[in-house]
Design a protein around this motif. Sequence first.
Motif, PDB file in Angstrom:
ATOM      1  N   SER A  37      11.148 -63.482  -7.930  1.00 58.51           N
ATOM      2  CA  SER A  37      11.755 -63.436  -9.116  1.00 58.51           C
ATOM      3  C   SER A  37      11.187 -62.481 -10.231  1.00 58.51           C
ATOM      4  O   SER A  37      11.989 -62.087 -11.261  1.00 58.51           O
ATOM      5  CB  SER A  37      11.278 -64.777  -9.882  1.00 58.51           C
ATOM      6  OG  SER A  37       9.997 -64.920 -10.208  1.00 58.51           O
ATOM      7  N   VAL A  38      10.118 -61.561  -9.847  1.00 60.16           N
ATOM      8  CA  VAL A  38       9.732 -60.834 -10.720  1.00 60.16           C
ATOM      9  C   VAL A  38      10.222 -59.257 -10.570  1.00 60.16           C
ATOM     10  O   VAL A  38      10.148 -58.355 -11.280  1.00 60.16           O
ATOM     11  CB  VAL A  38       8.205 -60.495 -11.203  1.00 60.16           C
ATOM     12  CG1 VAL A  38       7.581 -61.929 -11.420  1.00 60.16           C
ATOM     13  CG2 VAL A  38       7.618 -59.852  -9.611  1.00 60.16           C
ATOM     14  N   LEU A  39      11.216 -59.276  -9.368  1.00 57.73           N
ATOM     15  CA  LEU A  39      11.633 -58.114  -8.977  1.00 57.73           C
ATOM     16  C   LEU A  39      13.212 -57.700  -9.432  1.00 57.73           C
ATOM     17  O   LEU A  39      13.874 -58.782  -9.111  1.00 57.73           O
ATOM     18  CB  LEU A  39      11.503 -57.643  -7.566  1.00 57.73           C
ATOM     19  CG  LEU A  39      10.333 -58.230  -6.798  1.00 57.73           C
ATOM     20  CD1 LEU A  39      10.260 -57.866  -5.469  1.00 57.73           C
ATOM     21  CD2 LEU A  39       9.055 -56.897  -7.450  1.00 57.73           C
ATOM     22  N   ALA A  40      13.528 -56.780  -9.721  1.00 59.60           N
ATOM     23  CA  ALA A  40      14.983 -56.540  -9.631  1.00 59.60           C
ATOM     24  C   ALA A  40      15.555 -56.619  -8.368  1.00 59.60           C
ATOM     25  O   ALA A  40      15.125 -55.993  -7.513  1.00 59.60           O
ATOM     26  CB  ALA A  40      15.461 -55.312 -10.318  1.00 59.60           C
ATOM     27  N   GLY A  41      16.870 -56.887  -8.160  1.00 55.04           N
ATOM     28  CA  GLY A  41      17.566 -57.165  -6.930  1.00 55.04           C
ATOM     29  C   GLY A  41      17.421 -55.827  -6.354  1.00 55.04           C
ATOM     30  O   GLY A  41      17.353 -55.816  -4.944  1.00 55.04           O
ATOM     31  N   ASP A  42      17.666 -54.684  -6.756  1.00 56.83           N
ATOM     32  CA  ASP A  42      17.945 -53.499  -6.523  1.00 56.83           C
ATOM     33  C   ASP A  42      16.655 -52.571  -6.367  1.00 56.83           C
ATOM     34  O   ASP A  42      16.648 -51.099  -6.584  1.00 56.83           O
ATOM     35  CB  ASP A  42      18.943 -52.769  -7.143  1.00 56.83           C
ATOM     36  CG  ASP A  42      18.906 -52.547  -8.583  1.00 56.83           C
ATOM     37  OD1 ASP A  42      18.005 -53.227  -9.277  1.00 56.83           O
ATOM     38  OD2 ASP A  42      19.771 -51.849  -9.191  1.00 56.83           O
ATOM     39  N   ILE A  43      15.409 -53.128  -6.812  1.00 57.92           N
ATOM     40  CA  ILE A  43      14.118 -52.652  -6.808  1.00 57.92           C
ATOM     41  C   ILE A  43      13.968 -51.267  -5.686  1.00 57.92           C
ATOM     42  O   ILE A  43      14.404 -51.702  -4.837  1.00 57.92           O
ATOM     43  CB  ILE A  43      12.857 -53.430  -6.812  1.00 57.92           C
ATOM     44  CG1 ILE A  43      11.785 -52.760  -7.172  1.00 57.92           C
ATOM     45  CG2 ILE A  43      12.861 -53.984  -5.474  1.00 57.92           C
ATOM     46  CD1 ILE A  43      10.596 -53.622  -7.626  1.00 57.92           C
ATOM     47  N   ASP A  44      13.275 -50.360  -6.115  1.00 52.20           N
ATOM     48  CA  ASP A  44      13.171 -49.295  -5.483  1.00 52.20           C
ATOM     49  C   ASP A  44      11.568 -48.977  -5.517  1.00 52.20           C
ATOM     50  O   ASP A  44      10.980 -48.746  -6.406  1.00 52.20           O
ATOM     51  CB  ASP A  44      13.630 -48.003  -5.957  1.00 52.20           C
ATOM     52  CG  ASP A  44      13.281 -46.661  -5.195  1.00 52.20           C
ATOM     53  OD1 ASP A  44      12.889 -46.811  -3.970  1.00 52.20           O
ATOM     54  OD2 ASP A  44      13.805 -45.550  -5.363  1.00 52.20           O
ATOM     55  N   VAL A  45      10.890 -49.454  -4.213  1.00 52.15           N
ATOM     56  CA  VAL A  45       9.408 -49.325  -4.067  1.00 52.15           C
ATOM     57  C   VAL A  45       9.137 -47.990  -3.206  1.00 52.15           C
ATOM     58  O   VAL A  45       9.500 -48.329  -2.011  1.00 52.15           O
ATOM     59  CB  VAL A  45       9.002 -50.636  -3.627  1.00 52.15           C
ATOM     60  CG1 VAL A  45       7.386 -50.767  -3.321  1.00 52.15           C
ATOM     61  CG2 VAL A  45       9.408 -51.973  -4.322  1.00 52.15           C
ATOM     62  N   ASP A  46       8.167 -47.326  -3.753  1.00 53.67           N
ATOM     63  CA  ASP A  46       7.686 -46.315  -2.827  1.00 53.67           C
ATOM     64  C   ASP A  46       6.063 -46.156  -2.638  1.00 53.67           C
ATOM     65  O   ASP A  46       5.459 -46.298  -3.500  1.00 53.67           O
ATOM     66  CB  ASP A  46       7.998 -45.031  -3.332  1.00 53.67           C
ATOM     67  CG  ASP A  46       7.562 -43.553  -2.711  1.00 53.67           C
ATOM     68  OD1 ASP A  46       7.057 -43.934  -1.802  1.00 53.67           O
ATOM     69  OD2 ASP A  46       8.137 -42.575  -3.161  1.00 53.67           O
ATOM     70  N   THR A  47       5.711 -46.574  -1.549  1.00 58.79           N
ATOM     71  CA  THR A  47       4.227 -46.858  -1.077  1.00 58.79           C
ATOM     72  C   THR A  47       3.870 -45.729   0.001  1.00 58.79           C
ATOM     73  O   THR A  47       2.941 -45.891   0.561  1.00 58.79           O
ATOM     74  CB  THR A  47       3.776 -48.085  -0.603  1.00 58.79           C
ATOM     75  OG1 THR A  47       4.889 -48.302   0.667  1.00 58.79           O
ATOM     76  CG2 THR A  47       4.041 -49.319  -1.827  1.00 58.79           C
ATOM     77  N   THR A  48       4.829 -44.768   0.198  1.00 57.10           N
ATOM     78  CA  THR A  48       4.613 -43.756   1.072  1.00 57.10           C
ATOM     79  C   THR A  48       2.996 -42.898   0.930  1.00 57.10           C
ATOM     80  O   THR A  48       2.586 -42.574   1.908  1.00 57.10           O
ATOM     81  CB  THR A  48       5.775 -42.676   1.116  1.00 57.10           C
ATOM     82  OG1 THR A  48       5.988 -42.029  -0.055  1.00 57.10           O
ATOM     83  CG2 THR A  48       7.222 -43.317   1.526  1.00 57.10           C
ATOM     84  N   SER A  49       2.665 -42.985  -0.164  1.00 53.74           N
ATOM     85  CA  SER A  49       1.387 -42.081  -0.416  1.00 53.74           C
ATOM     86  C   SER A  49       0.303 -43.062  -0.131  1.00 53.74           C
ATOM     87  O   SER A  49      -0.840 -42.364  -0.217  1.00 53.74           O
ATOM     88  CB  SER A  49       1.317 -41.680  -1.955  1.00 53.74           C
ATOM     89  OG  SER A  49       1.174 -42.632  -2.885  1.00 53.74           O
ATOM     90  N   VAL A  50       0.413 -44.398   0.078  1.00 53.60           N
ATOM     91  CA  VAL A  50      -0.774 -45.107   0.596  1.00 53.60           C
ATOM     92  C   VAL A  50      -0.379 -45.627   2.096  1.00 53.60           C
ATOM     93  O   VAL A  50      -0.908 -46.558   2.576  1.00 53.60           O
ATOM     94  CB  VAL A  50      -0.816 -46.221  -0.350  1.00 53.60           C
ATOM     95  CG1 VAL A  50      -1.171 -45.732  -1.689  1.00 53.60           C
ATOM     96  CG2 VAL A  50       0.314 -47.288  -0.535  1.00 53.60           C
ATOM     97  N   GLY A  51       0.366 -44.956   2.634  1.00 56.95           N
ATOM     98  CA  GLY A  51       0.670 -45.108   4.063  1.00 56.95           C
ATOM     99  C   GLY A  51       1.795 -46.278   4.501  1.00 56.95           C
ATOM    100  O   GLY A  51       1.995 -46.635   5.388  1.00 56.95           O
ATOM    101  N   GLY A  52       2.445 -46.610   3.524  1.00 58.73           N
ATOM    102  CA  GLY A  52       3.697 -47.473   3.480  1.00 58.73           C
ATOM    103  C   GLY A  52       5.014 -46.674   3.744  1.00 58.73           C
ATOM    104  O   GLY A  52       4.843 -45.734   4.023  1.00 58.73           O
ATOM    105  N   ASP A  53       5.814 -47.755   3.296  1.00 54.06           N
ATOM    106  CA  ASP A  53       7.227 -47.078   3.304  1.00 54.06           C
ATOM    107  C   ASP A  53       8.114 -46.953   2.162  1.00 54.06           C
ATOM    108  O   ASP A  53       7.377 -47.502   1.176  1.00 54.06           O
ATOM    109  CB  ASP A  53       8.240 -47.911   4.275  1.00 54.06           C
ATOM    110  CG  ASP A  53       7.705 -48.112   5.683  1.00 54.06           C
ATOM    111  OD1 ASP A  53       7.435 -47.053   6.149  1.00 54.06           O
ATOM    112  OD2 ASP A  53       7.519 -49.024   6.335  1.00 54.06           O
ATOM    113  N   ARG A  54       9.208 -46.524   1.992  1.00 54.04           N
ATOM    114  CA  ARG A  54       9.923 -46.647   0.797  1.00 54.04           C
ATOM    115  C   ARG A  54      11.018 -47.632   1.090  1.00 54.04           C
ATOM    116  O   ARG A  54      11.731 -47.682   2.045  1.00 54.04           O
ATOM    117  CB  ARG A  54      10.808 -45.351   0.341  1.00 54.04           C
ATOM    118  CG  ARG A  54      11.486 -45.320  -0.864  1.00 54.04           C
ATOM    119  CD  ARG A  54      11.527 -44.095  -1.179  1.00 54.04           C
ATOM    120  NE  ARG A  54      12.163 -44.231  -2.760  1.00 54.04           N
ATOM    121  CZ  ARG A  54      12.484 -43.083  -3.419  1.00 54.04           C
ATOM    122  NH1 ARG A  54      12.137 -41.955  -3.146  1.00 54.04           N
ATOM    123  NH2 ARG A  54      12.938 -43.283  -4.817  1.00 54.04           N
TER     124      ARG A  54
END
Length: 141
Positions: A37-54
């Motif tokens: 509920s705290v996220l926009a439906g179209d949120i863009d999350v970039d965790t590539t610099s910590v070994g995750g994904d976009r």
Amino acid sequence: MGTAVDPRTLQAINAIESLKARYFRSLDTKDWSVFGSVLAGDIDVDTTSVGGDRVRGASNHVAALQTDYGNSVTVHHGHMPEIEITAADTATGTWAVQVQLVRPDGRRWLSSGHDRDTYGIRDGRWVITSMKSTRLQADPL
């Protein structure tokens, strides 16, 4: 003397700080409904610099974290927010972040870094519209 801050700006900053607190709390308690509920439906999350994904989309971000952290203990602390209201319905923020992670097998990690977020008003409330996580240090405990 400092410049007076408009009360609406202070209200927006307070709402955004509470929003990020709910993000961390609901992630750590695995309350996925509140978390989403705290996220926009179209949120863009970039965790590539910590070994995750976009990841794009709230449901995709929730699913990814359920997979990554669902069986782990996490403790997220966000400190020293730098919130800038960029328009009546948008803002940016940078947070100093410390994360402790305990995997089911007992492996532990402690990391420190920053989250750089954008926020927007959707359906009358602030939500996180993008997030980029970076870490300055990550150590096994």
